[in-house]
Design an enzyme around this catalytic site. Structure first.
Site, PDB file in Angstrom:
ATOM      1  N   GLU A  39      57.131 -22.061  77.292  1.00 44.23           N
ATOM      2  CA  GLU A  39      56.833 -23.320  76.614  1.00 44.23           C
ATOM      3  C   GLU A  39      55.464 -23.226  75.946  1.00 44.23           C
ATOM      4  OE1 GLU A  39      56.643 -28.087  77.755  1.00 44.23           O
ATOM      5  OE2 GLU A  39      56.264 -26.585  79.312  1.00 44.23           O
ATOM      6  N   LYS A 107      62.220 -31.633  73.066  1.00 43.31           N
ATOM      7  CA  LYS A 107      62.209 -31.940  74.505  1.00 43.31           C
ATOM      8  C   LYS A 107      62.489 -33.425  74.746  1.00 43.31           C
ATOM      9  CE  LYS A 107      59.087 -31.368  78.492  1.00 43.31           C
ATOM     10  NZ  LYS A 107      57.716 -30.918  78.862  1.00 43.31           N
ATOM     11  N   CYS A 141      61.200 -27.151  80.154  1.00 40.24           N
ATOM     12  CA  CYS A 141      60.399 -27.471  81.332  1.00 40.24           C
ATOM     13  C   CYS A 141      60.938 -28.644  82.161  1.00 40.24           C
ATOM     14  CB  CYS A 141      58.950 -27.707  80.901  1.00 40.24           C
ATOM     15  SG  CYS A 141      57.762 -27.498  82.255  1.00 40.24           S
TER      16      CYS A 141
END
Length: 256
Positions: A39, A107, A141
């Protein structure tokens, strides 16, 4: 498909050093079809990011990904702080192919605990991309903690999770990577950084896991490393036919 995971140090906001360093790490594992980075691999995780700076940096980073993908004749995946067409800051996972084309996923689950929700705008779309016969769900994540959003609807074969996952929550990372592989009857490619920034220490624990929950490849703990495994699609399909978990799954969808 030969998939390589690059577990690497990230120097805080030193874009050019990070890109040069990553080029050397990519060279350590030639012959892969796909290389997966962490990331915010080129800058580090900056929850307080500037939209102006992110816009310029993201152009440079994506250009580098296109260059490296072409050179290696492979796809490259990793997340970048990027600015969308409306000027919103996004934590954007790019999947770049050798011909320069790419797909991206923004995300969805922003990490408010670290201030990500103060600056970034969450994504809304689930994204599956195909490369050399394998369908990949793209995730970043904190998304790992939310199984409904990543539920396999029969539309993917592997999940990519790129992360800056801190050492103090190591057990959560390791447990959930395996859980996502088992419950979705898929490969999981999890790549986490190592080293430290001004907020956390990172141990890595990057791994490729198959639908049986077995680790196919793993990077060494607490250090930079590159590992590779074959995603055997024929074996995956045989397992899904023999033990049809996905056909017995509850029928539900994420409601926007």
């Amino acid at each position: 498909m030969k998939t390589a995971i690059i577990q690497h140090v990230i120097r805080w906001d030193e874009l050019e050093w990070n890109l040069q360093h990553l080029s050397s790490l990519l060279n350590q594992q030639p012959g892969a079809d796909l290389y997966v980075l962490a990331e915010t691999f080129a800058t580090g995780f900056m929850a307080e990011g500037s939209t102006g700076k992110a816009g310029e940096q993201s152009k440079r980073i994506v250009g580098w990904m296109q260059q490296e993908a072409s050179r290696l004749d492979a796809a490259i995946a990793g997340s970048v702080a990027a600015v969308d067409v409306d000027g919103n800051l996004r934590n954007r996972l790019f999947f770049v192919r050798p011909d320069g084309s790419y797909d991206f996923y923004d995300k969805r689950h922003l990490f408010g605990f670290a201030g990500e929700t103060d600056e970034y705008v969450p994504g809304e779309q689930r994204v599956v991309t195909e490369w050399r016969g394998v369908r990949f769900l793209l995730q970043v994540c904190y998304d790992l903690r939310f199984p409904v959003f990543s539920r396999n609807l029969g539309d993917y074969d592997a999940v990519i999770y790129v992360a800056n996952w801190p050492a103090r929550r190591r057990d959560v990372w390791l447990t959930l990577l395996k859980a996502r592989a088992l419950e979705n009857q898929c490969f999981v490619v999890g790549v986490n950084r190592v080293g430290s920034d001004n907020a956390c220490d990172y141990l890595g624990d990057s791994a490729i896991i198959n639908a049986y929950g077995h680790t196919l490849a793993a990077c060494k703990d607490e250090m930079e490393d590159v590992a590779m495994a074959e995603l055997d699609m024929e074996e995956l399909q045989r397992f899904r036919v023999k033990f049809p978990v996905l056909k017995d799954a509850d029928d539900f969808r994420v409601v926007e």
